[in-house]
Design a protein around this motif. Structure first.
Motif, PDB file in Angstrom:
ATOM      1  N   LEU A  63      36.567  32.078  45.039  1.00  0.00           N
ATOM      2  CA  LEU A  63      35.618  32.455  43.982  1.00  0.00           C
ATOM      3  C   LEU A  63      36.283  32.352  42.611  1.00  0.00           C
ATOM      4  N   GLY A  64      37.545  32.790  42.525  1.00  0.00           N
ATOM      5  CA  GLY A  64      38.276  32.743  41.263  1.00  0.00           C
ATOM      6  C   GLY A  64      38.428  31.330  40.740  1.00  0.00           C
ATOM      7  N   GLU A  65      38.689  30.395  41.642  1.00  0.00           N
ATOM      8  CA  GLU A  65      38.816  28.989  41.241  1.00  0.00           C
ATOM      9  C   GLU A  65      37.504  28.489  40.628  1.00  0.00           C
ATOM     10  N   ARG A  66      36.417  28.786  41.296  1.00  0.00           N
ATOM     11  CA  ARG A  66      35.105  28.337  40.792  1.00  0.00           C
ATOM     12  C   ARG A  66      34.746  29.032  39.476  1.00  0.00           C
ATOM     13  N   MET A  67      35.024  30.337  39.410  1.00  0.00           N
ATOM     14  CA  MET A  67      34.703  31.095  38.195  1.00  0.00           C
ATOM     15  C   MET A  67      35.536  30.639  37.008  1.00  0.00           C
ATOM     16  N   ALA A  68      36.834  30.394  37.227  1.00  0.00           N
ATOM     17  CA  ALA A  68      37.700  29.962  36.126  1.00  0.00           C
ATOM     18  C   ALA A  68      37.217  28.635  35.556  1.00  0.00           C
ATOM     19  N   PHE A 104      33.519  29.747  33.925  1.00  0.00           N
ATOM     20  CA  PHE A 104      33.409  30.783  32.889  1.00  0.00           C
ATOM     21  C   PHE A 104      34.671  30.956  32.053  1.00  0.00           C
ATOM     22  N   GLY A 105      35.767  30.328  32.442  1.00  0.00           N
ATOM     23  CA  GLY A 105      37.021  30.475  31.705  1.00  0.00           C
ATOM     24  C   GLY A 105      37.943  31.483  32.378  1.00  0.00           C
ATOM     25  N   THR A 106      39.212  31.335  32.051  1.00  0.00           N
ATOM     26  CA  THR A 106      40.243  32.160  32.682  1.00  0.00           C
ATOM     27  C   THR A 106      40.137  33.623  32.289  1.00  0.00           C
ATOM     28  N   ARG A 107      39.952  33.903  31.007  1.00  0.00           N
ATOM     29  CA  ARG A 107      39.910  35.298  30.535  1.00  0.00           C
ATOM     30  C   ARG A 107      38.776  36.058  31.202  1.00  0.00           C
ATOM     31  N   THR A 122      44.155  34.254  40.992  1.00  0.00           N
ATOM     32  CA  THR A 122      43.809  32.901  40.549  1.00  0.00           C
ATOM     33  C   THR A 122      43.894  32.802  39.033  1.00  0.00           C
ATOM     34  N   ALA A 123      43.283  33.749  38.341  1.00  0.00           N
ATOM     35  CA  ALA A 123      43.298  33.724  36.878  1.00  0.00           C
ATOM     36  C   ALA A 123      44.714  33.947  36.344  1.00  0.00           C
ATOM     37  N   MET A 124      45.496  34.772  37.040  1.00  0.00           N
ATOM     38  CA  MET A 124      46.867  35.040  36.601  1.00  0.00           C
ATOM     39  C   MET A 124      47.702  33.767  36.623  1.00  0.00           C
ATOM     40  N   TRP A 125      47.612  32.984  37.707  1.00  0.00           N
ATOM     41  CA  TRP A 125      48.413  31.762  37.803  1.00  0.00           C
ATOM     42  C   TRP A 125      47.965  30.739  36.759  1.00  0.00           C
ATOM     43  N   ILE A 126      46.681  30.673  36.492  1.00  0.00           N
ATOM     44  CA  ILE A 126      46.195  29.755  35.462  1.00  0.00           C
ATOM     45  C   ILE A 126      46.725  30.189  34.097  1.00  0.00           C
ATOM     46  N   THR A 127      46.627  31.481  33.804  1.00  0.00           N
ATOM     47  CA  THR A 127      47.093  32.015  32.529  1.00  0.00           C
ATOM     48  C   THR A 127      48.589  31.798  32.342  1.00  0.00           C
ATOM     49  N   ALA A 128      49.350  31.960  33.414  1.00  0.00           N
ATOM     50  CA  ALA A 128      50.816  31.822  33.332  1.00  0.00           C
ATOM     51  C   ALA A 128      51.237  30.424  32.905  1.00  0.00           C
ATOM     52  N   SER A 129      50.438  29.419  33.208  1.00  0.00           N
ATOM     53  CA  SER A 129      50.854  28.055  32.894  1.00  0.00           C
ATOM     54  C   SER A 129      50.069  27.426  31.743  1.00  0.00           C
ATOM     55  N   THR A 130      49.102  28.132  31.204  1.00  0.00           N
ATOM     56  CA  THR A 130      48.293  27.589  30.107  1.00  0.00           C
ATOM     57  C   THR A 130      49.129  27.492  28.832  1.00  0.00           C
ATOM     58  N   GLY A 131      49.109  26.332  28.216  1.00  0.00           N
ATOM     59  CA  GLY A 131      49.817  26.113  26.961  1.00  0.00           C
ATOM     60  C   GLY A 131      51.303  25.859  27.136  1.00  0.00           C
ATOM     61  N   ALA A 179      57.644  28.556  33.922  1.00  0.00           N
ATOM     62  CA  ALA A 179      56.537  29.488  33.677  1.00  0.00           C
ATOM     63  C   ALA A 179      56.041  30.103  34.980  1.00  0.00           C
ATOM     64  N   ASN A 180      55.848  29.284  35.993  1.00  0.00           N
ATOM     65  CA  ASN A 180      55.371  29.816  37.265  1.00  0.00           C
ATOM     66  C   ASN A 180      56.442  30.632  37.975  1.00  0.00           C
ATOM     67  N   GLY A 181      57.701  30.264  37.796  1.00  0.00           N
ATOM     68  CA  GLY A 181      58.795  31.066  38.357  1.00  0.00           C
ATOM     69  C   GLY A 181      58.847  32.453  37.732  1.00  0.00           C
ATOM     70  N   MET A 182      58.644  32.506  36.419  1.00  0.00           N
ATOM     71  CA  MET A 182      58.629  33.803  35.741  1.00  0.00           C
ATOM     72  C   MET A 182      57.440  34.641  36.202  1.00  0.00           C
ATOM     73  N   ALA A 183      56.280  34.023  36.342  1.00  0.00           N
ATOM     74  CA  ALA A 183      55.100  34.756  36.808  1.00  0.00           C
ATOM     75  C   ALA A 183      55.302  35.248  38.238  1.00  0.00           C
ATOM     76  N   SER A 184      55.874  34.396  39.072  1.00  0.00           N
ATOM     77  CA  SER A 184      56.121  34.772  40.462  1.00  0.00           C
ATOM     78  C   SER A 184      57.128  35.913  40.548  1.00  0.00           C
ATOM     79  N   THR A 185      58.179  35.843  39.739  1.00  0.00           N
ATOM     80  CA  THR A 185      59.186  36.900  39.726  1.00  0.00           C
ATOM     81  C   THR A 185      58.574  38.218  39.262  1.00  0.00           C
ATOM     82  N   ALA A 186      57.773  38.158  38.209  1.00  0.00           N
ATOM     83  CA  ALA A 186      57.116  39.376  37.716  1.00  0.00           C
ATOM     84  C   ALA A 186      56.203  39.970  38.786  1.00  0.00           C
ATOM     85  N   LEU A 187      55.467  39.120  39.495  1.00  0.00           N
ATOM     86  CA  LEU A 187      54.587  39.589  40.564  1.00  0.00           C
ATOM     87  C   LEU A 187      55.388  40.250  41.675  1.00  0.00           C
TER      88      LEU A 187
END
Length: 186
Positions: free
Chosen positions: A26-31, A34-37, A87-96, A105-113
């Motif tokens: 659902l998160g994939e479809r919603m992002a 409707f956007g990540t935020r 889903t939104a978290m992983w998208i946000t972690a790599s945006t920009g 970026a994804n390693g930092m997000a994964s470590t934080a998680l």
């Protein structure tokens, strides 16, 4: 607390696993739509609903004589919310982030998680087991049940705080993309 066998415990974990998988789909479809935020906020709202309103659904499952089925509605709502947020978290972690920095970026997000999960689990386990010292049998099970109820309420408060942070994030409208700078200089 309920004395489940290994097989029963494994089967019980299927409920939240399927709910989380559903939430990620659902998160994939919603992002995309409707956007990540908005997806992140919706996911937190679903998680908070499971944590706050859904605690009422989970709470009866913490009684010593409760059946597992009493926890299923809360597990489903919470699992779907987690899937949306992840889903939104992983998208946000790599945006920009520049393509060559995606791994960092994804390693930092994964470590934080992982750190958040480890610290959160340790705190919630300590809360759930507080007051169990010197008890055995039914008094021990009752103490764990009460502590687990408190831990669920604490987790709900954490989800509510996460939602407030997501709502407070500055929204960029029409702004130019940020400069592609490295996240970490090695």
């Amino acid at each position: 607390m309920h004395g489940f066998s290994a097989l029963e415990t494994g089967l019980a974990f299927l409920v939240p696993a399927v709910a989380i998988a559903t939430g990620t789909q659902l998160g994939e479809r919603m992002a995309g739509r409707f956007g990540t935020r908005r997806t992140l906020v919706t996911g937190f709202a679903a998680g908070v609903a499971a944590g706050v309103a859904g605690t009422a659904l989970l709470a009866p499952g913490f009684d010593i004589d409760a059946a597992f089925l009493t926890t299923v509605p809360g597990l489903v709502v919470s699992g779907v919310g987690q899937g949306l947020v992840w889903t939104a978290m992983w998208i946000t972690a790599s945006t920009g982030v520049a393509p060559e920095r995606q791994g960092v970026a994804n390693g930092m997000a994964s470590t934080a998680l992982k750190l958040g999960n480890a610290i959160g689990l340790a705190v919630l386990t300590a809360v759930a087991n507080a007051g169990t010292g010197g008890r055995a049998g039914d008094p021990l099970r009752a103490a764990i049940a009460g502590g687990s109820r408190t831990a669920v309420l604490l987790a709900a408060a954490g989800m509510a705080a996460g939602m407030l942070v997501a709502l407070a994030l500055r929204r960029r409208r029409g702004a130019a993309a940020p400069a592609q700078t490295p996240l970490v200089e090695l």
